[in-house]
Motif scaffolding. Structure first.
Motif, PDB file in Angstrom:
ATOM      1  N   PHE A   6       0.825  -1.211   0.000  1.00 21.49           N
ATOM      2  CA  PHE A   6       0.000   0.000   0.000  1.00 21.49           C
ATOM      3  C   PHE A   6       0.856   1.257   0.000  1.00 21.49           C
ATOM      4  CE2 PHE A   6      -3.536  -2.578   2.211  1.00 21.49           C
ATOM      5  CZ  PHE A   6      -4.053  -2.960   0.982  1.00 21.49           C
ATOM      6  N   SER A  15       1.117   4.038  -2.946  1.00 18.15           N
ATOM      7  CA  SER A  15       0.891   5.459  -2.668  1.00 18.15           C
ATOM      8  C   SER A  15       2.032   6.318  -3.205  1.00 18.15           C
ATOM      9  CB  SER A  15       0.731   5.672  -1.161  1.00 18.15           C
ATOM     10  OG  SER A  15       0.563   7.040  -0.853  1.00 18.15           O
ATOM     11  N   THR A  59      -6.019   6.456  -4.634  1.00 16.30           N
ATOM     12  CA  THR A  59      -5.477   5.707  -3.505  1.00 16.30           C
ATOM     13  C   THR A  59      -6.294   4.459  -3.229  1.00 16.30           C
ATOM     14  OG1 THR A  59      -4.541   7.685  -2.467  1.00 16.30           O
ATOM     15  CG2 THR A  59      -4.951   5.787  -1.040  1.00 16.30           C
ATOM     16  N   LYS A  68      -5.416   0.246  -3.874  1.00 18.61           N
ATOM     17  CA  LYS A  68      -5.479  -0.870  -2.929  1.00 18.61           C
ATOM     18  C   LYS A  68      -5.914  -2.153  -3.628  1.00 18.61           C
ATOM     19  CE  LYS A  68      -6.400   1.727   1.324  1.00 18.61           C
ATOM     20  NZ  LYS A  68      -7.331   1.894   2.471  1.00 18.61           N
ATOM     21  N   GLU A  78      -7.755  -5.088   2.682  1.00 17.76           N
ATOM     22  CA  GLU A  78      -6.844  -5.067   3.825  1.00 17.76           C
ATOM     23  C   GLU A  78      -6.788  -6.387   4.584  1.00 17.76           C
ATOM     24  OE1 GLU A  78      -8.007  -1.757   6.243  1.00 17.76           O
ATOM     25  OE2 GLU A  78      -7.442  -0.266   4.725  1.00 17.76           O
TER      26      GLU A  78
END
Length: 218
Positions: free
Chosen positions: A17, A21, A35, A39, A129
């Motif tokens: 991640f 970024s 952003t 992911k 995540e």
């Protein structure tokens, strides 16, 4: 499964991640939308690593149900209720600590999003995540050491550390340890990524839909 492969996978999980970024920033594409889309790219890279490089199935990192489909739904709903209830139960404790409004201040950053955008952000968080910070480290470190809990600790620390930034202050991230522990316990009990993904997404959705309440937090 060799140590080198696992280390490579963990680097992808824990640095992916941040690397995405920085890449977006380097090409001038840094934005909230980019952003969150980034992911998904990291998640796809992890899937490609597991399937192509490790030549393992996604079940090896937790892509399996917790029993029957109905049982999995109940696990997801029950976990969501536990996450929301924990917020209510522990709120008096957090209110006594320094930075007690930190979480509310962070949530206020999302107040300007539409309902659809809030749901997208929440689903993105839950789906993208959980595999790198829960499924992969718990399963792989567990295989190598015989201690899945060690993988849970490593993944949990990496997850919390990765959230410190412009939106979430260290105090807010400290509060994130609460849902992190609950989700980790549920994963250890079920071994099911879909369950914790769904609960994570639902919990975040509730929080973001209430973001307007915190615009004056400070």
């Amino acid at each position: 499964m060799t140590l080198l492969l696992v280390l490579g996978g963990l680097c992808l999980c824990f640095l992916g991640f941040e690397g995405m970024s920085r890449l977006l920033d380097a090409v001038g594409a840094e934005s909230d939308r980019a952003t969150h889309l980034g992911k998904w790219v990291v998640l796809l890279a992890l899937v490609a690593w597991v399937l192509g490089v490790e030549q393992r199935t996604l079940a090896s990192i937790g892509w399996r149900l917790a029993g029957t489909p109905v049982e999995s739904v109940w696990w997801a709903l029950g976990t969501t209720v536990a996450l929301l209830a924990a917020n209510v139960v522990f709120e008096p404790l957090w209110a006594r600590l320094p930075g007690e409004r930190a979480m509310e201040t962070g949530l206020a950053e999302f107040a300007g999003l539409s309902v659809g955008e809030k749901v997208f952000v929440s689903v993105t968080a839950g789906v993208t995540e959980e595999p790198p910070f829960r499924g992969y480290p718990i399963e792989r470190i567990g295989e190598l050491t015989g201690f899945p809990v060690l993988g849970a600790v490593v993944g949990g620390v990496a997850f919390l550390a990765g959230h410190v930034g412009e939106v979430w202050s260290p105090a807010a991230v400290a509060r994130m340890a609460q849902p992190t522990i609950i989700l980790t316990v549920v994963y250890l009990a079920t071994g099911s990524l879909p369950v914790v993904m769904a609960a994570h997404a639902l919990n975040d959705t509730v929080g973001l839909l209430l973001a307007e309440r915190y615009v004056d937090a400070g």
